[in-house]
Motif scaffolding. Structure first.
Motif, PDB file in Angstrom:
ATOM      1  N   VAL A 173       0.833  -1.201   0.000  1.00  0.00           N
ATOM      2  CA  VAL A 173       0.000   0.000   0.000  1.00  0.00           C
ATOM      3  C   VAL A 173       0.868   1.251   0.000  1.00  0.00           C
ATOM      4  O   VAL A 173       1.959   1.278   0.558  1.00  0.00           O
ATOM      5  CB  VAL A 173      -0.943   0.035   1.224  1.00  0.00           C
ATOM      6  N   LYS A 174       0.362   2.275  -0.674  1.00  0.00           N
ATOM      7  CA  LYS A 174       0.933   3.618  -0.667  1.00  0.00           C
ATOM      8  C   LYS A 174       2.445   3.610  -0.912  1.00  0.00           C
ATOM      9  O   LYS A 174       2.929   3.033  -1.860  1.00  0.00           O
ATOM     10  CB  LYS A 174       0.559   4.311   0.649  1.00  0.00           C
ATOM     11  N   ASN A 203      -1.966  -8.193  -5.185  1.00  0.00           N
ATOM     12  CA  ASN A 203      -2.523  -6.848  -5.330  1.00  0.00           C
ATOM     13  C   ASN A 203      -3.323  -6.702  -6.617  1.00  0.00           C
ATOM     14  O   ASN A 203      -3.023  -7.332  -7.626  1.00  0.00           O
ATOM     15  CB  ASN A 203      -1.394  -5.813  -5.328  1.00  0.00           C
ATOM     16  N   ARG A 204      -4.317  -5.825  -6.569  1.00  0.00           N
ATOM     17  CA  ARG A 204      -5.075  -5.489  -7.770  1.00  0.00           C
ATOM     18  C   ARG A 204      -4.349  -4.377  -8.523  1.00  0.00           C
ATOM     19  O   ARG A 204      -3.774  -3.472  -7.902  1.00  0.00           O
ATOM     20  CB  ARG A 204      -6.482  -5.033  -7.401  1.00  0.00           C
ATOM     21  N   GLU A 206      -5.412  -1.753  -9.988  1.00  0.00           N
ATOM     22  CA  GLU A 206      -5.885  -0.405  -9.682  1.00  0.00           C
ATOM     23  C   GLU A 206      -5.328   0.102  -8.352  1.00  0.00           C
ATOM     24  O   GLU A 206      -5.131   1.316  -8.174  1.00  0.00           O
ATOM     25  CB  GLU A 206      -7.407  -0.351  -9.674  1.00  0.00           C
ATOM     26  N   ASP A 207      -5.058  -0.807  -7.397  1.00  0.00           N
ATOM     27  CA  ASP A 207      -4.485  -0.376  -6.118  1.00  0.00           C
ATOM     28  C   ASP A 207      -3.033   0.066  -6.290  1.00  0.00           C
ATOM     29  O   ASP A 207      -2.603   1.060  -5.693  1.00  0.00           O
ATOM     30  CB  ASP A 207      -4.579  -1.514  -5.089  1.00  0.00           C
ATOM     31  N   GLN A 210      -3.010   3.419  -8.010  1.00  0.00           N
ATOM     32  CA  GLN A 210      -3.330   4.495  -7.081  1.00  0.00           C
ATOM     33  C   GLN A 210      -2.127   4.864  -6.219  1.00  0.00           C
ATOM     34  O   GLN A 210      -1.880   6.037  -5.935  1.00  0.00           O
ATOM     35  CB  GLN A 210      -4.507   4.097  -6.200  1.00  0.00           C
ATOM     36  N   ALA A 211      -1.360   3.851  -5.798  1.00  0.00           N
ATOM     37  CA  ALA A 211      -0.181   4.114  -4.976  1.00  0.00           C
ATOM     38  C   ALA A 211       0.850   4.952  -5.728  1.00  0.00           C
ATOM     39  O   ALA A 211       1.519   5.813  -5.151  1.00  0.00           O
ATOM     40  CB  ALA A 211       0.440   2.796  -4.522  1.00  0.00           C
TER      41      ALA A 211
END
Length: 342
Positions: A173-174, A203-204, A206-207, A210-211
């Motif tokens: 994430v991020k 992980n997807r 799109e995630d 976004q990160a």
């Protein structure tokens, strides 16, 4: 991970009857993903993909990192990979593991040093060693390690230029996503963006997009249909700027210069000079077209760039046996570097 969603549905009714459904599903999913069968399946996918698509890159120097969610995950996946490698008798994908402290699994204590057979501080140098770049190789070959399984280690600040491939088995994430995946960004004299590949189990898309969004203005969707390559090849060749005989001469010289895996920097510079000579006729035709029809020249450049990017990515996933596709890719990516800037 399709397994995750299937297990959620299968466990829902029984979990709701017995305990907190969220805890039950979470434990059941983890048990399944950490099971021997699941580890063996992922180990086979990783090893087979690396040997088929990543190992030959950078003249046989390419290395890979496997990112796991924790120490027990790292040890079990490492053991599954080693078991599969030993079972198949592979000798070209030596594997190491990296994690901190001591871990007890099934009554056995594991440490990074015990599993690897040398102190933790030696891992970066040992993982980075390649026989192709050893100026004084010993008579008894030193072990060459190609895959590194990590748990919260070497995901940030690890500068290894030979990394081309990453297998992600952990939610990112991020900033952690950006820092982890950026381990592949270290430059090497033989490395291009087409050599890089990430196979993500957790992980997807799109995630991850976004990160990265705050660092990049745009993202590019990768092709999902191999047949697109043939359409793009026909589009490039339709401009009649490329001659098959010149392309054949180029790729013959290219593979003679680079496929041995032990070329020195001086030899590589000389090889590049010869290869650029084979590109000159196409470059002259492009410049002539650009002088009279700049829009058409720009369209050719876009078509060739689109083809090389598509081939470079898809070649990590499927093995192409079509020599014309490979010829255009090798010739095209060098020619793109020589075309004058728009």
């Amino acid at each position: 991970y399709a397994t995750y969603f299937k297990l959620q549905e299968a466990a829902a009714e029984e979990a709701e009857q017995q305990v907190d459904p969220r805890k039950a599903r979470s434990r059941l999913v983890r048990a399944a993903l950490m099971s021997e069968a699941s580890m063996a399946s992922r180990a086979k996918i990783i090893v087979d993909h690396f040997r088929s698509h990543s190992s030959p890159r950078l003249g046989g120097r390419a290395k890979a990192m496997v990112v796991t969610s924790g120490r027990d995950h790292a040890v079990r996946l490492y053991q599954a990979m080693r078991a599969y490698i030993d079972q198949r008798g592979f000798t070209d994908c030596g594997t190491l593991v990296a994690f901190s402290g001591a871990l007890t699994l099934d009554g056995i204590e594991y440490t990074e040093a015990k599993l690897n057979g040398f102190p933790e501080r030696e891992l970066p140098a040992r993982f980075g060693y390649t026989r192709a770049d050893d100026p004084n190789p010993p008579s008894v070959p030193k072990p060459e390690h190609r895959i590194l399984v990590v748990a919260e280690k070497y995901q940030t600040g690890f500068d290894q230029p030979l990394l081309t491939t990453m297998y992600v088995d952990k939610i990112l994430v991020k900033l952690a996503a950006v820092q982890t995946l950026s381990r592949l960004n270290r430059t090497h004299r033989l490395k291009t963006t087409e050599d890089l590949f990430i196979l993500d189990f957790a992980n997807r898309p799109e995630d991850i997009e976004q990160a990265f969004q705050q660092y990049y203005e745009a993202s590019v969707s990768e092709p999902t249909d191999p047949n697109l390559l043939f359409d793009r090849e026909r589009e490039v060749m339709a401009y009649q700027l490329l001659v098959e005989a010149e392309m054949d001469a180029f790729v013959t010289a290219y593979f003679a210069a680079f496929q041995g895996g032990s070329a020195t920097d001086t030899a590589i510079m000389k090889a590049h000079a010869r290869l650029y000579g084979y590109l000159q006729p196409a470059l002259d035709r492009f410049n002539a077209l650009n002088a009279t029809e700049p829009d058409t020249a720009a369209e050719f450049r876009r078509a060739l760039d689109s083809y090389t990017k598509a081939y470079g990515w898809l070649s990590h996933v499927i093995g192409f046996e079509n020599l014309e596709l490979e010829r255009l890719y090798q010739y095209g990516r060098f020619l793109l570097r020589r075309l004058p800037a728009p």
